[in-house]
Write an enzyme that holds these catalytic residues in place. Structure first.
Site, PDB file in Angstrom:
ATOM      1  N   HIS A 515      27.205  44.975  43.821  1.00 45.10           N
ATOM      2  CA  HIS A 515      28.214  44.631  44.824  1.00 45.10           C
ATOM      3  C   HIS A 515      28.833  43.259  44.510  1.00 45.10           C
ATOM      4  O   HIS A 515      30.056  43.116  44.413  1.00 45.10           O
ATOM      5  CB  HIS A 515      27.567  44.619  46.210  1.00 45.10           C
ATOM      6  CG  HIS A 515      28.485  44.220  47.318  1.00 45.10           C
ATOM      7  ND1 HIS A 515      29.042  45.126  48.179  1.00 45.10           N
ATOM      8  CD2 HIS A 515      28.947  43.002  47.701  1.00 45.10           C
ATOM      9  CE1 HIS A 515      29.816  44.491  49.051  1.00 45.10           C
ATOM     10  NE2 HIS A 515      29.775  43.196  48.784  1.00 45.10           N
ATOM     11  N   GLU A 516      27.984  42.281  44.339  1.00 46.74           N
ATOM     12  CA  GLU A 516      28.484  40.926  44.088  1.00 46.74           C
ATOM     13  C   GLU A 516      29.240  40.866  42.766  1.00 46.74           C
ATOM     14  O   GLU A 516      30.212  40.127  42.629  1.00 46.74           O
ATOM     15  CB  GLU A 516      27.335  39.910  44.083  1.00 46.74           C
ATOM     16  CG  GLU A 516      26.572  39.797  45.394  1.00 46.74           C
ATOM     17  CD  GLU A 516      27.467  39.647  46.605  1.00 46.74           C
ATOM     18  OE1 GLU A 516      28.585  39.124  46.467  1.00 46.74           O
ATOM     19  OE2 GLU A 516      27.069  40.092  47.701  1.00 46.74           O
ATOM     20  N   HIS A 519      32.795  41.839  43.262  1.00 48.43           N
ATOM     21  CA  HIS A 519      33.592  40.687  43.701  1.00 48.43           C
ATOM     22  C   HIS A 519      33.891  39.769  42.511  1.00 48.43           C
ATOM     23  O   HIS A 519      34.997  39.253  42.366  1.00 48.43           O
ATOM     24  CB  HIS A 519      32.818  39.858  44.735  1.00 48.43           C
ATOM     25  CG  HIS A 519      32.755  40.447  46.111  1.00 48.43           C
ATOM     26  ND1 HIS A 519      33.868  40.891  46.792  1.00 48.43           N
ATOM     27  CD2 HIS A 519      31.705  40.626  46.962  1.00 48.43           C
ATOM     28  CE1 HIS A 519      33.501  41.316  48.007  1.00 48.43           C
ATOM     29  NE2 HIS A 519      32.194  41.173  48.118  1.00 48.43           N
ATOM     30  N   HIS A 522      36.627  41.012  40.446  1.00 47.95           N
ATOM     31  CA  HIS A 522      37.881  40.851  41.189  1.00 47.95           C
ATOM     32  C   HIS A 522      38.435  39.434  40.950  1.00 47.95           C
ATOM     33  O   HIS A 522      39.638  39.229  40.826  1.00 47.95           O
ATOM     34  CB  HIS A 522      37.599  41.080  42.681  1.00 47.95           C
ATOM     35  CG  HIS A 522      38.799  41.383  43.522  1.00 47.95           C
ATOM     36  ND1 HIS A 522      38.742  41.431  44.890  1.00 47.95           N
ATOM     37  CD2 HIS A 522      40.081  41.645  43.214  1.00 47.95           C
ATOM     38  CE1 HIS A 522      39.941  41.723  45.389  1.00 47.95           C
ATOM     39  NE2 HIS A 522      40.773  41.851  44.379  1.00 47.95           N
TER      40      HIS A 522
HETATM   41 ZN   LIG Z   1      30.938  41.705  49.740  1.00 48.11          ZN
END
Ligand SMILES: [Zn+2]
Length: 726
Positions: A515-516, A519, A522
């Protein structure tokens, strides 16, 4: 979780970071609202003379020279940088020239570079290397930064110039990205009251001030009322609790001076396992009732009046700005774009969740019957029996699973996916300064072998570090001030093993790691011109999409088979274990969805009122949720009087956003499933072109359609939560 920017007119690059620290745990954002008095930190003349924040950084990628940055450098650096920034802004605001995009907006984007540099470093370290000195410094600096951004926001001459550029934006030969930037800066200013005049302007300022003190009080009440509650257990009250729970309860009792006893507090990490495992129904009832009534005890910490006043003031403020109600105001710059769209989503999830919860309840009632339980089924029984059902149906041994999730393998796995999707490669570098020896740094290169930035990984827990997991940056990408490459960091809180031992983690930690890293990508893949529009500087209901999408990859059998290997034998995870993890993933999702959605519905109900009279909080919740047919044994995940997200945390009328992102990631990942290849070239190219590289340069709906070829649907979300779809 990602670090949230302060939205501030024009101070784009700067203020983006002043408010770091949003958690990435999906529905839990601790809100800390302690605001102790500022302490004096001495300014050292020597520090000013040789302050690395006043020098160029001659490190690879101009990364922060952590080896020479000292705590005493921050205050003089902040003060000098704020002064410089204000001079820059004044020069822009007071120019004689006709306002243009280049002389106004671009200059604003370039302003405050020094302040960004010091603030990014500082606010990262307050989360990872905190101590009394850093905390005192933070208390001193935070109000200064707030004043600083207010000064810029209230600069009328500056707003006039922005407005002039905004009003002529369609006749000025601007590119789409430039128009989006002007609109964003203008709208943020208007939403901050810049367009109001005379009495309205004063009224607006008063409302904001009052809301700000009410939300602070709300947060403090929440904390104090929670602390007020103590469930003290004796030796004979521990039935059902595991040894680690007992140890934790014993330690918290000791910390409170009640040595030899066991303390359950209303911290989620204390009370939730107690409700899951304690065999003592009478004590579960006490704990549950305490937990459910935080801020609603008719004492000095009661939040009911605060809820009412905050809701009223928000409604008034929205009207001053020309909106129908607060929801309209909040959602106007999100992907959902209207309260109707958000409500539509919530109802699509609510109805099947009620049916699923009914099925879960039946399983529980059967089990209670089998076990000869001689009592009614109540709210404080749900977690307890659900846990027993889970064990009976999907027994998972967390210790066994962890042996297949070793940190280095999982880092390799997350890099592998980035290579397959985007052609990225990662090379570890040991010549880049770090603030703690456990931090690792990788140079990131694109498919043509060009460097695109640095990735920092800080994976371990320590006493100086905030809990949770999050992504942040030491610098974000942009091209305006040159080809500026991003420096991105992921933080986790894994337990550091003894020397020579491997770092093993749970399956959910592995998902969080992915998940991290979503990011992080991104931020790393951002390919925009203007810093305000870079990377994760996007709306709440869009920012979690890339991160949650990335989570799906670790769950794929191909990936598990390749990377989830036993740390000793290197054997892949047994097929049966993979299947059990998969089966367990939808367990109790009816319950979890009702808990979450009930809170989201009440949030919307408060903020969609056009006329706010008096609010009786308890009756209000009952009325709203009664109308929707909420099962009696499940209550709101956060009742109004301790719903920090919406009354102290910036998620007002936006709690739906977690579910919104889930539509996008579920539906979005299906693009790969439908292509028959989880690394399909064409799909990943579109993912790059419309999502990972674009920051806030595209309208979110258009961006999603560009990637997916159509608008998102809720089918995949419902399926992933184990709900039947017609
Ligand atoms: Zn998040």
């Amino acid at each position: 979780m990602y670090k949230k920017r302060i939205s501030a007119l024009a101070s784009a690059s700067v203020v983006s970071l002043a408010l770091l620290a949003t958690g990435c745990s999906k529905q839990e954002q601790p809100t800390s609202t302690e605001a102790p008095a500022a302490e004096q930190v001495k300014e050292e003349t020597a520090a000013v003379e040789s302050n690395p924040f006043f020098e160029p950084w001659n490190t690879p990628f101009s990364a922060p020279p952590f080896d020479i940055i000292k705590t005493e450098h921050f205050l003089p650096a902040f003060e000098k940088a704020m002064t410089m920034h204000l001079e820059e802004v004044d020069a822009i605001a007071n120019a004689d020239s006709v306002p243009t995009f280049a002389n106004t907006v671009e200059q604003l984007e370039l302003s405050g570079a020094e302040l960004s540099r010091v603030a990014y470093v500082f606010f990262n370290l307050t989360g990872t290397e905190s101590n009394d000195e850093m905390q005192a410094l933070q208390r001193e600096i935070s109000p200064k930064l707030t004043r600083h951004s207010n000064t810029i926001q209230m600069n009328e001459a500056l707003f006039k110039r922005i407005k002039a550029v905004h009003d002529s934006r369609n006749d000025s030969n601007l590119k789409a990205e430039q128009i989006r930037l002007v609109e964003r800066l203008y709208n943020e200013a208007v939403r901050s009251g810049a367009n109001l005049e005379g009495e309205d302007r004063e009224k607006f300022a008063k409302i904001n001030e009052r809301i700000s003190s009410l939300t602070t009080e709300f947060g403090q009440n929440m904390l104090n009322d929670s602390r007020n509650f103590k469930l003290v257990l004796e030796e004979g009250d521990l039935a059902g609790m595991s040894q680690s729970m007992i140890d934790a309860a014993s330690a918290s009792a000791k910390a409170q001076g009640i040595e030899g006893k066991y303390l359950i507090t209303l911290q989620r990490s204390s009370v939730e396992p107690f409700l899951q495992f304690s065999d003592r129904r009478d004590l579960r009832e006490k704990a549950f009732k305490g937990w459910a009534s935080r801020g609603d005890n008719d004492n000095e910490y009661d939040n009911k009046a605060n809820v009412e006043e905050i809701v009223k003031l928000r409604s008034e403020r929205a009207k001053l700005l020309g909106y129908k109600h607060h929801s309209d105001y909040v959602l106007s710059n999100t992907m959902a774009s209207s309260p109707e769209a958000a409500m539509d989503l919530l109802m699509k999830v609510w109805t099947p969740a009620v049916a699923k919860a009914e099925q879960e309840k039946q399983w529980i009632l059967e089990l209670m019957k089998e076990q000869g339980a001689d009592h009614e089924f109540a709210a404080w029984d749900w977690r307890y029996y659900a846990e027993k059902v889970r064990k009976a149906r999907f027994d998972l041994d967390q210790g066994e699973i962890a042996q297949y999730f070793e940190l280095n393998n999982m880092i390799e796995a997350k890099f592998y996916v980035a290579k397959q999707l985007f052609g990225l490669t990662f090379t570890e570098r040991t010549d880049i300064p770090v603030y703690n020896d456990v931090v690792r740094v990788w140079e990131v290169k694109d498919a043509s072998n060009n460097p695109i930035g640095l990735f920092f990984g800080d994976y371990y827990a320590r006493p100086t570090k905030q809990s949770g997991a999050w992504m942040s940056a030491f610098r974000t990408q942009q091209k305006l001030a040159g080809d500026i490459k991003p420096l991105i960091i992921n933080n986790m809180n894994l337990n550091q093993p003894a020397d020579g031992e491997p770092t093993l983690m749970s399956y959910s930690d592995a998902v969080t790691l992915f998940h991290e890293f979503g990011h992080a990508l991104h931020g790393l893949l951002s390919n925009v011109t203007y810093p305000t529009l870079a990377g994760t500087n996007v709306s709440r209901d869009w920012v979690e999409f890339p991160a949650q999408l990335y989570e799906h990859f670790i769950a794929q059998p191909y990936m598990l088979n390749k990377f989830a290997r036993h740390y000793k034998t290197n054997k892949p995870m047994p097929e049966a274990l993979i299947q059990r993890i998969k089966d367990a993933s939808t367990f109790n999702q009816g319950f979890a969805t009702i808990e979450y959605t009930a809170s989201a519905l009440v949030d919307m109900a408060y903020h969609k009122m056009t006329e706010v009279d008096s609010i009786d909080v308890r009756a209000f919740e009952d009325k709203i949720l009664g109308d929707y047919g909420k099962p009696e044994e499940i209550i709101m995940r956060h009742r109004s009087t301790h719903f920090g997200h919406i009354f102290a945390g910036g998620y007002d009328s936006a709690y739906y956003a977690y579910m919104w992102s889930e539509i996008l990631d579920s539906d979005g990942f299906n693009a790969f499933v439908e292509a028959g290849n989880i690394f399909d070239k064409e799909t990943s190219q579109k993912l790059y072109d419309f999502v990972f590289s674009t920051g806030d340069t595209l309208n979110y709906e258009e961006a999603y359609k560009g990637f997916r070829g159509r608008a998102p649907t809720t089918d995949a979300l419902l399926e992933n939560r184990g709900f039947k779809t017609e």
